[in-house]
Design a protein around this motif. Structure first.
Motif, PDB file in Angstrom:
ATOM      1  N   UNK A 141       0.765  -1.073   0.016  1.00 37.16           N
ATOM      2  CA  UNK A 141      -0.254  -0.198   0.178  1.00 37.16           C
ATOM      3  C   UNK A 141       0.600   1.399   0.187  1.00 37.16           C
ATOM      4  N   UNK A 142       2.531   1.292  -0.990  1.00 33.35           N
ATOM      5  CA  UNK A 142       3.000   2.421  -0.829  1.00 33.35           C
ATOM      6  C   UNK A 142       3.844   2.502  -2.348  1.00 33.35           C
ATOM      7  N   UNK A 143       3.569   3.771  -3.415  1.00 34.32           N
ATOM      8  CA  UNK A 143       4.355   3.660  -4.007  1.00 34.32           C
ATOM      9  C   UNK A 143       5.179   4.888  -3.869  1.00 34.32           C
ATOM     10  N   UNK A 144       6.923   4.362  -4.175  1.00 36.78           N
ATOM     11  CA  UNK A 144       7.642   4.627  -4.075  1.00 36.78           C
ATOM     12  C   UNK A 144       8.264   6.138  -5.653  1.00 36.78           C
ATOM     13  N   UNK A 145       8.023   7.665  -5.489  1.00 37.48           N
ATOM     14  CA  UNK A 145       7.723   7.810  -6.957  1.00 37.48           C
ATOM     15  C   UNK A 145       9.203   8.752  -7.163  1.00 37.48           C
ATOM     16  N   UNK A 146       9.554   8.214  -8.066  1.00 39.80           N
ATOM     17  CA  UNK A 146      11.044   9.207  -8.663  1.00 39.80           C
ATOM     18  C   UNK A 146      10.645  10.439  -9.524  1.00 39.80           C
ATOM     19  N   UNK A 147      10.940  11.674  -8.770  1.00 48.05           N
ATOM     20  CA  UNK A 147      11.052  12.901 -10.085  1.00 48.05           C
ATOM     21  C   UNK A 147       9.417  12.834 -10.491  1.00 48.05           C
ATOM     22  N   UNK A 148       8.469  13.117  -9.629  1.00 47.76           N
ATOM     23  CA  UNK A 148       7.122  13.409  -9.971  1.00 47.76           C
ATOM     24  C   UNK A 148       6.322  14.590 -10.384  1.00 47.76           C
ATOM     25  N   UNK A 149       6.198  14.757 -11.327  1.00 40.09           N
ATOM     26  CA  UNK A 149       4.879  15.572 -12.768  1.00 40.09           C
ATOM     27  C   UNK A 149       3.754  15.363 -12.562  1.00 40.09           C
ATOM     28  N   UNK A 150       2.623  15.724 -11.635  1.00 37.42           N
ATOM     29  CA  UNK A 150       1.327  15.956 -11.425  1.00 37.42           C
ATOM     30  C   UNK A 150       1.267  16.850 -12.474  1.00 37.42           C
ATOM     31  N   UNK A 151       0.814  15.925 -13.646  1.00 36.75           N
ATOM     32  CA  UNK A 151       0.427  17.258 -15.040  1.00 36.75           C
ATOM     33  C   UNK A 151      -1.102  17.291 -15.115  1.00 36.75           C
ATOM     34  N   UNK A 152      -1.706  16.113 -15.116  1.00 34.22           N
ATOM     35  CA  UNK A 152      -3.347  17.271 -14.804  1.00 34.22           C
ATOM     36  C   UNK A 152      -3.585  16.429 -12.879  1.00 34.22           C
ATOM     37  N   UNK A 153      -4.656  17.596 -12.655  1.00 35.29           N
ATOM     38  CA  UNK A 153      -5.157  17.714 -11.345  1.00 35.29           C
ATOM     39  C   UNK A 153      -4.458  19.288 -10.544  1.00 35.29           C
ATOM     40  N   UNK A 154      -3.856  19.907 -11.127  1.00 37.78           N
ATOM     41  CA  UNK A 154      -3.083  21.059 -10.330  1.00 37.78           C
ATOM     42  C   UNK A 154      -4.370  22.216  -9.777  1.00 37.78           C
ATOM     43  N   UNK A 155      -5.835  21.597 -10.170  1.00 40.72           N
ATOM     44  CA  UNK A 155      -7.021  22.824  -9.690  1.00 40.72           C
ATOM     45  C   UNK A 155      -7.180  21.982  -8.258  1.00 40.72           C
ATOM     46  N   UNK A 156      -8.008  20.852  -8.012  1.00 36.50           N
ATOM     47  CA  UNK A 156      -8.392  19.697  -7.568  1.00 36.50           C
ATOM     48  C   UNK A 156      -7.312  19.676  -6.509  1.00 36.50           C
TER      49      UNK A 156
END
Length: 233
Positions: free
Chosen positions: A129-144
């Motif tokens: 129940x955990x994901x390790x994420x390298x260099x995340x870019x939230x490309x859709x969902x900034x308003x939310x």
């Protein structure tokens, strides 16, 4: 050149090397974050296709808030850099998101919201129940994301009471072309001018950086500098 550098070092036993870089490489180095390993807690084990490094999952709203904020409770702005727009303020869509957050109903939040898309250079399950994420870019969902941030910041005690979830997609594109296609597709469902969809191109990032060092603010992402309090003049 290597010998000359070694002469300048106080310890003669220290090795030295020389690597030549061009302007594009220098720009990449300027934009590189020193610590860009993130961990996202999940509500349940994700749907995943391991061969393609794609995860679709639900995340508790409080855990998502923790993912997008730093140790001081401030929103981490650089993970939103690949959004084609900045926060748009009190639009009808954002008011609806705010309404959904402020007034819980029998429907879970993710039933009423399209969720967020995160691109990464690497992603893997660290636990069930955990994901390790390298260099995340939230490309859709900034308003939310911004509305969720504001919702908890107005009453931080809500973090321990939250039961609702948000839909999250984590994707590791296999090429820059694939990355650009995902950004284009996930931002084409709302009314965005075609020119804004080029906001993440490297040339526009370079123009923005060049002008910012001269106290001029290139509006690469709509409303970004307005939200920073920079005057139109």
């Amino acid at each position: 050149m290597r010998a000359g550098i070694k002469q300048l070092l106080p310890n003669p036993n220290v090795s030295a090397d020389v690597i030549f870089v061009n302007a594009d490489k220098l720009m990449d180095l300027v934009g590189t974050q020193s610590n860009n390993e993130f961990f996202l807690k999940l509500t349940e084990a994700p749907i995943t296709i391991s061969s393609q490094y794609v995860f679709v999952t639900l995340v508790n709203l409080s855990d998502y808030f923790n993912f997008i904020t730093n140790e001081n409770g401030e929103i981490i702005k650089h993970i939103f850099e690949s959004n084609v727009r900045d926060y748009q303020g009190h639009t009808s869509v954002n008011k609806d998101i705010q309404e959904s957050l402020e007034n819980p109903s029998t429907e879970d939040f993710w039933w009423l919201n399209n969720g967020v898309t995160i691109l990464a250079s690497k992603a893997s399950l660290t636990t069930g129940k955990e994901i390790g994420i390298t260099d995340p870019e939230i490309v859709n969902g900034l308003q939310t994301s911004t509305e969720i941030y504001k919702y908890f910041c107005t009453a931080i005690e809500r973090l321990n009471q939250e039961k609702r979830n948000i839909l999250v997609r984590v994707i590791v594109p296999d090429s820059e072309e694939s990355r650009d296609k995902i950004i284009l597709a996930t931002n084409s469902q709302t009314n965005i001018p075609k020119a804004s969809l080029r906001a993440t191109d490297s040339i526009h990032r370079q123009i923005e950086m060049y002008l910012r060092n001269r106290n001029l603010y290139y509006d690469r992402r709509k409303n970004y500098y307005k939200n920073q309090g920079k005057k139109v003049t």
